[in-house]
Design an enzyme around this catalytic site. Structure first.
Site, mmCIF file in Angstrom:
data_model
loop_
_atom_site.group_PDB
_atom_site.id
_atom_site.type_symbol
_atom_site.label_atom_id
_atom_site.label_comp_id
_atom_site.label_asym_id
_atom_site.label_seq_id
_atom_site.Cartn_x
_atom_site.Cartn_y
_atom_site.Cartn_z
ATOM 1 N N ASP A 450 0.593 -1.395 -0.055
ATOM 2 C CA ASP A 450 0.040 0.035 -0.158
ATOM 3 C C ASP A 450 1.110 1.289 0.190
ATOM 4 O O ASP A 450 2.143 1.275 0.453
ATOM 5 C CB ASP A 450 -0.904 -0.224 1.255
ATOM 6 C CG ASP A 450 -2.511 0.598 0.692
ATOM 7 O OD1 ASP A 450 -2.628 1.267 0.043
ATOM 8 O OD2 ASP A 450 -3.244 0.255 1.718
ATOM 9 N N ASP A 516 -10.304 1.268 -3.884
ATOM 10 C CA ASP A 516 -10.843 0.573 -2.757
ATOM 11 C C ASP A 516 -12.473 0.711 -2.624
ATOM 12 O O ASP A 516 -13.207 0.255 -1.935
ATOM 13 C CB ASP A 516 -10.624 1.898 -1.631
ATOM 14 C CG ASP A 516 -9.230 1.701 -1.077
ATOM 15 O OD1 ASP A 516 -8.832 0.667 -1.184
ATOM 16 O OD2 ASP A 516 -8.694 2.691 -0.635
#
Length: 713
Positions: A450, A516
């Site tokens: 990430d 997301d």
């Protein structure tokens, strides 16, 4: 071989690139587009003559073949290719060609041009390639032969488009709504899209497209460029008053980031260019090249379960073992433990950077969970965010000098975090060794990597010197070194969702997380535009929760699974809260994906151009046109009801296809079915009929879809 003629014709995959270096000038492109066939040297010389304008009293007011690296000293008044200086001097270089070499092979044709500016003591090498898929790419290397440093402030490369390219398209977006297309006329002037946050960003232009007015998925000639770089950069469309039209791109170094010491050089990232008769054709050239790489995944992409939306930070061995068991029972092949496993990490305000297993949550370590996952027949993955740090962490407290600081402290927090300077050798080694120890100890097969904070003020301590470019290179190096240390390790590029999706990072990673947002309504478009560059098998697509955590819209499992079917399938919802019927349905969808993923992950992605914006028809057609799967989806209330017939693109017009409407589950509430869907064995029609006349669509409510399976007879 060194060439005698100044005009060179490179070919591959239906693409021709005709380049001239006449007059010892840097390469200018005479043609980029459809294959021109075999051309003689005389043809090429005449082609250059017929491409040259009449010039009156000033060359700068007349169109000229567009240079790959534009030079002010040659009369180019647009964006310059090389911007730099030597202590304020040597700022308007004029490179003269010294040597031209052509290399031809079955998979690539390459032109190398060496040039120099003796007055400035600079060299410039330009490399142009046409790959077997028809994709074009270009890069340059600038060198300093002088006795003092030379600072490069920009090095931008470009490719031309013809006057028929009258419309531009690029992408915009935000968190959980990435890659939203936007169009505009290709007017005189410059349209610039910049990424200045140390990664391409959620708002990334992704690709700068120029094409015929109204170009669509299957029609209208279109060209596009993309920079394979994960740091600061620009993509540009430029039309000059003299009539030249050009697409370009290059890095955006901050002051002092790209200084060439005497005797050194620097090479740009690749600028990729593709063209097509419609966007699908353009994408196919990229996908086919990606799939031809030796590093491209060859094994079936394992269905994964990611724990984030199931448990968030609430890690508990018993719960996670039950979740792994539920995943294995529905056919999951990879279990990924997301954020929250390391020391002190109970929320996102603390502990980022402390990459040791939290003994209070995991008194016996994570080993038991990893072993149980493998006992269940799955491999084990884990989440890291190696480039970031919370100030409330042992890492930041022990080594504040490892946190970026441009001279005003570490700057504003974003999601409570700051950036760790991986160009600091000790910081790099610390993170590398910590990650490597976890990967080795737990037998990690997959890292979800990430990157949640932009690099707003990334300065090395104690000088404050800009470090964004070095950070990008350090991240690349860390990925490469971890893969070298741990053969077979796969890495996913995730950056607040889709914030680092580019052909640079994809040379080191095996998957990207496009967003997301798991809401299937938004995901249809996000996935569609991500596929402009990224083949389905490299794009994570997950079955999310019934109520999306980003939009709070509610969708049935059937539609969520249909939308997730088309990429590297995963599950994000909490299976421990699912009913037995829901688990059976998930199991059926996973099995359906596994049965068809060899097609989904190897065929050509196609998108129909339908008159009603409420309808979507997209699918994958085998490269030999023997089989196809399509999804018809309704995303709004259709203008007409019923929607009528829809044409099925991408088929072989000479073959006959058996068409069936299929579903791995018993369907209910699926809309009004047309008569042909009731024929158990399906209906058979020639490809030309399916593509030109079409078949009646199922009448569906918004955010519902059906699947069609086609097999050639």
């Amino acid at each position: 071989m060194t060439v005698e003629t100044p005009v060179v014709h490179l070919r591959g995959g239906g693409t021709s690139l005709v380049v001239t270096t006449s007059g010892a000038r840097l390469p200018r492109v005479l043609h980029w587009g459809p294959d021109l066939g075999d051309l003689t040297d005389a043809d090429l010389a005449t082609m250059e003559t017929t491409a040259s304008p009449a010039i009156g009293d000033s060359a700068v007011t007349y169109p000229q073949p567009v240079p790959v690296v534009a030079q002010l000293a040659e009369g180019w008044l647009g964006r310059p290719g090389v911007v730099g200086d030597r202590s304020g001097a040597h700022w308007a270089p004029r490179f003269v060609v010294d040597d031209v070499v052509v290399e031809r092979a079955s998979d690539i044709q390459r032109l190398r041009v060496a040039s120099s500016d003796d007055a400035y003591a600079l060299t410039l090498g330009v490399e142009l390639e046409v790959l077997a898929s028809g994709l074009v790419r270009v890069r340059a290397e600038v060198g300093n032969r002088g006795g003092t440093p030379y600072e490069v402030r920009a090095l931008e490369l470009g490719l031309p488009v013809p006057p028929t390219a009258t419309e531009l398209c690029d992408l915009a977006g935000r968190w959980a709504l990435e890659r939203v297309p936007q169009r505009r006329p290709f007017d005189v002037g410059t349209w610039v899209r910049e990424s200045r946050g140390g990664k391409p960003g959620l708002e990334h232009a992704f690709m700068m497209l120029a094409g015929e007015q109204g170009f669509a998925n299957r029609s209208g000639r279109v060209w596009g460029v993309h920079l394979g770089w994960s740091g600061n950069h620009a993509l540009v469309a430029e039309r000059t008053p003299a009539g030249s039209r050009r697409l370009s791109g290059g890095e955006l170094p901050w002051p002092g980031e790209l200084v060439l010491e005497p005797g050194t050089s620097s090479t740009t990232p690749w600028l990729y260019g593709s063209w097509g008769e419609g966007l699908d054709d353009l994408s196919h050239r990229v996908h086919r090249w990606m799939r031809s790489r030796p590093t491209h995944p060859r094994a079936p992409r394992p269905v994964l379960l990611n724990t984030w939306e199931a448990v968030y930070f609430q890690h508990d061995l018993a719960t996670l073992e039950r979740l792994a068991e539920a995943g294995a029972a529905v056919g999951v092949e990879r279990f990924v433990l997301d954020d929250g496993w390391f020391t002190g990490r109970r929320d996102d305000t603390t502990s980022l950077g402390d990459w040791t297993v939290d003994s209070t949550v995991w008194p016996d370590g994570i080993d038991a969970l990893a072993d149980r996952v493998r006992e269940l027949g799955m491999d084990f993955g884990i989440w890291f965010e190696p480039e970031m740090v919370n100030l409330d962490s042992d890492l930041a407290r022990n080594h504040p000098e490892w946190v970026f600081d441009a001279g005003h402290g570490p700057g504003m927090a974003s999601r409570h975090q700051h950036v760790l300077d991986l160009a600091h050798p000790e910081a790099y080694r610390h993170v590398r060794d910590a990650m490597s120890e976890v990967v080795d100890r737990l037998g990690v097969a997959y890292v979800k990597w990430d990157h949640n904070r932009y690099l707003l003020d990334a300065g090395h301590t104690p000088t404050g010197r800009a470090g964004v470019r070095e950070q990008t290179l350090a991240a690349y190096a860390l990925m490469a070194e971890l893969k070298e240390r741990h053969p077979g390790l796969e890495i996913e590029s995730c950056a607040s969702g889709g914030g680092r999706v580019d052909l640079g990072v994809l040379q080191l990673t095996d998957r990207v997380w496009a967003s997301d947002c798991n809401d299937p309504h938004d995901r249809l478009e996000i996935q569609r535009w991500t596929r402009l560059l990224v083949p389905p098998e490299l794009q994570g697509t997950h079955i999310g929760a019934r109520e999306s955590h980003t939009t709070h819209r509610v969708h049935p499992l059937d539609f969520r699974a249909q939308v997730a079917l088309w990429g590297h399938l995963g599950i994000e919802t909490n299976l421990l809260e699912a009913s037995p019927d829901e688990l059976d349905e998930v199991r059926a969808w996973v099995a359906f994906h596994q049965a068809h993923r060899s097609l989904l992950h190897s065929g050509d992605v196609v998108h129909a151009d339908l008159g009603d914006p409420a309808l979507r028809l997209e699918g994958v057609v085998a490269t030999d046109r023997s089989e196809a799967i399509f999804q018809l989806a309704v995303v709004d209330r259709p203008i007409t009801w019923p929607p009528g017939r829809v044409a099925v693109p991408g088929l072989d017009p000479e073959r006959r296809y058996r068409v069936r409407q299929v579903s791995p589950v018993e369907r209910s509430g699926s809309g009004v079915l047309p008569p042909w869907t009731a024929v158990a064995e399906g209906v058979v029609l020639p490809g030309v009929v399916l593509s030109q006349v079409g078949i009646e669509a199922t009448s569906l409510d918004p955010d519902r879809g059906v699947l069609w399976h086609l097999t050639a007879e």
